[in-house]
Design a protein around this motif. Sequence first.
Motif, PDB file in Angstrom:
ATOM      1  N   GLN A  37       0.785  -1.688  -0.237  1.00 23.59           N
ATOM      2  CA  GLN A  37      -0.430  -0.461   0.020  1.00 23.59           C
ATOM      3  C   GLN A  37       0.876   0.815   0.055  1.00 23.59           C
ATOM      4  O   GLN A  37       1.537   1.729   0.801  1.00 23.59           O
ATOM      5  CB  GLN A  37      -0.873   0.174   1.220  1.00 23.59           C
ATOM      6  N   ARG A  41      -3.490   4.536   0.912  1.00 25.43           N
ATOM      7  CA  ARG A  41      -4.734   4.025  -0.359  1.00 25.43           C
ATOM      8  C   ARG A  41      -5.034   2.920  -0.960  1.00 25.43           C
ATOM      9  O   ARG A  41      -4.906   1.796  -0.080  1.00 25.43           O
ATOM     10  CB  ARG A  41      -5.072   5.455  -0.919  1.00 25.43           C
ATOM     11  N   GLY A  42      -4.092   2.537  -1.736  1.00 27.83           N
ATOM     12  CA  GLY A  42      -5.138   1.112  -2.980  1.00 27.83           C
ATOM     13  C   GLY A  42      -4.228   0.172  -2.616  1.00 27.83           C
ATOM     14  O   GLY A  42      -3.048   0.369  -2.335  1.00 27.83           O
ATOM     15  N   LEU A  43      -4.478  -0.793  -2.194  1.00 19.57           N
ATOM     16  CA  LEU A  43      -3.774  -2.087  -1.948  1.00 19.57           C
ATOM     17  C   LEU A  43      -3.565  -2.933  -2.992  1.00 19.57           C
ATOM     18  O   LEU A  43      -4.246  -3.055  -4.315  1.00 19.57           O
ATOM     19  CB  LEU A  43      -4.964  -2.740  -0.663  1.00 19.57           C
TER      20      LEU A  43
ATOM     21  N   VAL B  89      -9.894   5.513   5.931  1.00 17.86           N
ATOM     22  CA  VAL B  89     -10.605   5.450   4.781  1.00 17.86           C
ATOM     23  C   VAL B  89     -11.331   4.067   4.804  1.00 17.86           C
ATOM     24  O   VAL B  89     -11.581   3.329   4.977  1.00 17.86           O
ATOM     25  CB  VAL B  89      -9.464   4.755   3.716  1.00 17.86           C
ATOM     26  N   LEU B  91     -12.260   1.294   2.249  1.00 19.81           N
ATOM     27  CA  LEU B  91     -12.225   0.320   0.998  1.00 19.81           C
ATOM     28  C   LEU B  91     -13.309  -0.882   0.345  1.00 19.81           C
ATOM     29  O   LEU B  91     -13.753  -1.871   1.231  1.00 19.81           O
ATOM     30  CB  LEU B  91     -11.010  -0.571   1.577  1.00 19.81           C
ATOM     31  N   PHE B 104      -8.296  -4.292  -5.134  1.00 21.74           N
ATOM     32  CA  PHE B 104      -8.615  -3.346  -4.256  1.00 21.74           C
ATOM     33  C   PHE B 104      -9.032  -2.282  -4.863  1.00 21.74           C
ATOM     34  O   PHE B 104      -8.552  -1.608  -6.192  1.00 21.74           O
ATOM     35  CB  PHE B 104      -8.001  -2.775  -3.014  1.00 21.74           C
ATOM     36  N   GLY B 105     -10.029  -1.417  -4.605  1.00 23.85           N
ATOM     37  CA  GLY B 105     -10.395  -0.288  -5.156  1.00 23.85           C
ATOM     38  C   GLY B 105      -9.154   1.347  -4.878  1.00 23.85           C
ATOM     39  O   GLY B 105      -8.491   0.677  -3.556  1.00 23.85           O
ATOM     40  N   PRO B 106      -9.416   2.263  -5.073  1.00 25.93           N
ATOM     41  CA  PRO B 106      -8.609   3.525  -4.114  1.00 25.93           C
ATOM     42  C   PRO B 106      -9.069   3.649  -2.114  1.00 25.93           C
ATOM     43  O   PRO B 106      -8.212   4.458  -2.099  1.00 25.93           O
ATOM     44  CB  PRO B 106      -8.600   4.598  -5.225  1.00 25.93           C
TER      45      PRO B 106
END
Lengths: 110, 113
Positions: A37, A41-43, B89, B91, B104-106
Amino acid sequence: SQQGEEDPQALSIQEGENATMNCSYKTSINNLQWYRQNSGRGLVHLILIRSNEREKHSGRLRVTLDTSKKSSSLLITASRAADTASYFCATSGGYNKLIFGAGTRLAVHP
Amino acid sequence: GAGVSQTPSNKVTEKGKYVELRCDPISGHTALYWYRQSLGQGPEFLIYFQGTGAADDSGLPNDRFFAVRPEGSVSTLKIQRTERGDSAVYLCASSLRQNNEQFFGPGTRLTVL
């Protein structure tokens, strides 16, 4: 609640060195996955190792799994500055509900 | 093809308000997951959908949280009477079927003032 713990919590190395991160978990699993990550944010999925596998490779990544010790390790060889990120292990029991550890923050310095 | 998308990317709201967070999974993925990630922590599971039905909602923290996936594709996470502790956050992830890799999305960064 989180399944396990990553060790170390933070790791700082020079470019070209290898980075090793460890993960321990508590319950039986179907598979274990490692994610990266950037910037919280995005994984990004890196690699999945199933419970009947002991080692897996993908490019510069090597993952081991020891189900008797309930632990896994992620090795990144010849690290690059672009590898700087947080790395999470996640375990999956039944239908792939993922349970994440708290992560290792890796910093690779040029 | 397109990955998982989430809207909005950021949401700032006031305590007590209602918010909706949207997730568009990868086309054809039957499994959809919501997670919540607080600062410095790993993501925590909230709810899992297989098709249209919530197969496991054990991670939802309380009854202010609800999620739907009426047509087995897009999902909406709904939070009523938001509290400052809901800031995180959120997800979303999807997978082709269970026990597969999750994409996964942002994420949506929710801030409750």
